[in-house]
Design a protein around this motif. Sequence first.
Motif, PDB file in Angstrom:
ATOM      1  N   ILE A  91      -9.335   3.127   0.859  1.00 33.51           N
ATOM      2  CA  ILE A  91      -9.931   2.079   1.702  1.00 33.51           C
ATOM      3  C   ILE A  91     -10.148   0.780   0.939  1.00 33.51           C
ATOM      4  O   ILE A  91      -9.740  -0.290   1.412  1.00 33.51           O
ATOM      5  CB  ILE A  91     -11.209   2.602   2.379  1.00 33.51           C
ATOM      6  N   PRO A  92     -10.758   0.783  -0.256  1.00 34.82           N
ATOM      7  CA  PRO A  92     -10.873  -0.487  -0.996  1.00 34.82           C
ATOM      8  C   PRO A  92      -9.507  -1.084  -1.348  1.00 34.82           C
ATOM      9  O   PRO A  92      -9.332  -2.311  -1.277  1.00 34.82           O
ATOM     10  CB  PRO A  92     -11.646  -0.092  -2.261  1.00 34.82           C
ATOM     11  N   GLU A  93      -8.544  -0.249  -1.714  1.00 33.91           N
ATOM     12  CA  GLU A  93      -7.204  -0.756  -2.049  1.00 33.91           C
ATOM     13  C   GLU A  93      -6.557  -1.411  -0.841  1.00 33.91           C
ATOM     14  O   GLU A  93      -5.929  -2.471  -0.950  1.00 33.91           O
ATOM     15  CB  GLU A  93      -6.322   0.385  -2.560  1.00 33.91           C
ATOM     16  N   THR A  94      -6.694  -0.792   0.328  1.00 34.28           N
ATOM     17  CA  THR A  94      -6.083  -1.338   1.534  1.00 34.28           C
ATOM     18  C   THR A  94      -6.791  -2.618   1.965  1.00 34.28           C
ATOM     19  O   THR A  94      -6.148  -3.578   2.410  1.00 34.28           O
ATOM     20  CB  THR A  94      -6.116  -0.296   2.675  1.00 34.28           C
ATOM     21  N   CYS A  95      -8.118  -2.666   1.836  1.00 36.84           N
ATOM     22  CA  CYS A  95      -8.857  -3.902   2.154  1.00 36.84           C
ATOM     23  C   CYS A  95      -8.402  -5.040   1.250  1.00 36.84           C
ATOM     24  O   CYS A  95      -8.205  -6.172   1.712  1.00 36.84           O
ATOM     25  CB  CYS A  95     -10.366  -3.669   1.993  1.00 36.84           C
ATOM     26  N   ILE A 130       0.803  -1.228   0.000  1.00 39.21           N
ATOM     27  CA  ILE A 130       0.000   0.000   0.000  1.00 39.21           C
ATOM     28  C   ILE A 130       0.834   1.275   0.000  1.00 39.21           C
ATOM     29  O   ILE A 130       0.296   2.372  -0.127  1.00 39.21           O
ATOM     30  CB  ILE A 130      -0.975   0.022   1.204  1.00 39.21           C
ATOM     31  N   LYS A 131       2.152   1.154   0.151  1.00 46.55           N
ATOM     32  CA  LYS A 131       3.005   2.339   0.192  1.00 46.55           C
ATOM     33  C   LYS A 131       3.064   2.999  -1.182  1.00 46.55           C
ATOM     34  O   LYS A 131       3.186   2.330  -2.207  1.00 46.55           O
ATOM     35  CB  LYS A 131       4.417   1.955   0.639  1.00 46.55           C
ATOM     36  N   ILE A 158       0.262   9.908   0.767  1.00 44.81           N
ATOM     37  CA  ILE A 158      -0.370   9.526   2.037  1.00 44.81           C
ATOM     38  C   ILE A 158       0.320   8.250   2.505  1.00 44.81           C
ATOM     39  O   ILE A 158       0.379   7.265   1.774  1.00 44.81           O
ATOM     40  CB  ILE A 158      -1.880   9.312   1.834  1.00 44.81           C
ATOM     41  N   SER A 159       0.837   8.259   3.706  1.00 44.55           N
ATOM     42  CA  SER A 159       1.682   7.171   4.194  1.00 44.55           C
ATOM     43  C   SER A 159       0.896   5.878   4.389  1.00 44.55           C
ATOM     44  O   SER A 159      -0.332   5.877   4.513  1.00 44.55           O
ATOM     45  CB  SER A 159       2.342   7.566   5.512  1.00 44.55           C
ATOM     46  N   ALA A 160       1.634   4.762   4.429  1.00 45.74           N
ATOM     47  CA  ALA A 160       1.011   3.461   4.686  1.00 45.74           C
ATOM     48  C   ALA A 160       0.342   3.459   6.056  1.00 45.74           C
ATOM     49  O   ALA A 160      -0.728   2.848   6.236  1.00 45.74           O
ATOM     50  CB  ALA A 160       2.058   2.356   4.592  1.00 45.74           C
ATOM     51  N   HIS A 161       0.952   4.120   7.037  1.00 43.47           N
ATOM     52  CA  HIS A 161       0.372   4.223   8.384  1.00 43.47           C
ATOM     53  C   HIS A 161      -0.995   4.897   8.334  1.00 43.47           C
ATOM     54  O   HIS A 161      -1.965   4.418   8.941  1.00 43.47           O
ATOM     55  CB  HIS A 161       1.339   5.021   9.266  1.00 43.47           C
TER      56      HIS A 161
END
Length: 416
Positions: free
Chosen positions: A128-132, A80-81, A91-94
């Motif tokens: 949000i969808p990408e991180t999920c 996700i980075k 926008i950071s991975a955190h």
Amino acid sequence: MASNVDEDTLALLGLALILKMNNTKKKRKKWCKHWLLKRKTYSHVNLLSELKFEPEDFKNYLRMDEKTYLKLLEMVTPMIKKEDTVMRNSISAHERLSVTLRFLATGRSYEDLKFSAIISPQALGKIIPETCEALYKVLRRDYFKFPKSEEEWKEIAKMYEERWNFPHCLGAIDGKHISIVPPANSGSYFYNYKGQHSVVLMAIVNAKYQFIYIDVGMNGRISDGGVLQNTKFFEKLENSDLHIPSSELLTGSNRNLPYVFVADDAFPLRPDMIKPFRQADLTSQERRILNYRLSRARRTVENAFGIMASRFRIFYTHINLEPENIDKVVKASCVLHNFLIEHSKKSYAPQKCFYRENSENGTIISEGYNTQNSTMVNLERRNPGNTLNNAKIVRNNFMNYFNQEGRVPWQNDHVN
């Protein structure tokens, strides 16, 4: 010649009209709202830095302790980075992971989340969808394992026998309607029997309350009796491609019984799938005891759904996303559930979450969590239709075992 003049004149008039429209078009005041540029100052990641000194609040905020969160962040960061550009910092991975977990934990809209994350709704709609999706891909390798051999199936069955006195149980099957806001112009495509719009989540759970199989995305309009038949699991079950062990003698018994899944009345009765007797057919004590013993084993899947819904409050809302993104959210929630059962069980799923009995007299200590207050809806009970005789024989053989050499001392007290 006249026609050429006319064409040139029309072209010039068209160009003049376009230039006029461009000049009169409302100019954008700014490329980004001023307060959104102050993410480092106002973002909730600053709050998280303070919450690490208040462990209980940190757990409540992200549904896991700081140590578990940092482990998860390390695992998912490579996927996700994003790189900084000459125009702006990424926008950071955190930030991406924490806002996604907060979205799952609260079910708040992107418009609402933007004030705590200091990220625009448009960006959240991608993040949000990408991180999920990344969470599911990263975690499923180690925390979402479907048995691939007889030995692995037998490990599940062994735990069901030890914990729930139900031998040869390969897992508990159940399904839920996940309430959604229907997409535009979808009509009744997602409309279910409860008068709501939904997609269906079907799952198999092991004795540790972890999902070993899920199928999500089936539209709510499909008859609940057809949910199982539309899964890859059922296709492999029908084709004997699951490597399920053959029938064996039960421990301490001379009964040779098959390995089976346990389910409720929304699913078919099969030689490899046991469901309870219907209420109208409870004509004997023996049948009521079969239902009781089967219900104890099925508590695992009910509790698993209940724990996940209580921790990820997105399941207390009508999820307002595109269907493909709803699938990503549900899959991420299921695999996060497994991950947290493994790494943060005391905080994520303490004892009160589970169905518990007094081992001496069988009295119920706790019913555990369920989905009663969430927007999850049970699958509709199916018409029994025609049932194979050998399926009935298998259920009767288990019934006889539970009433004879496989009985537990307290079972009669629970069915009188």
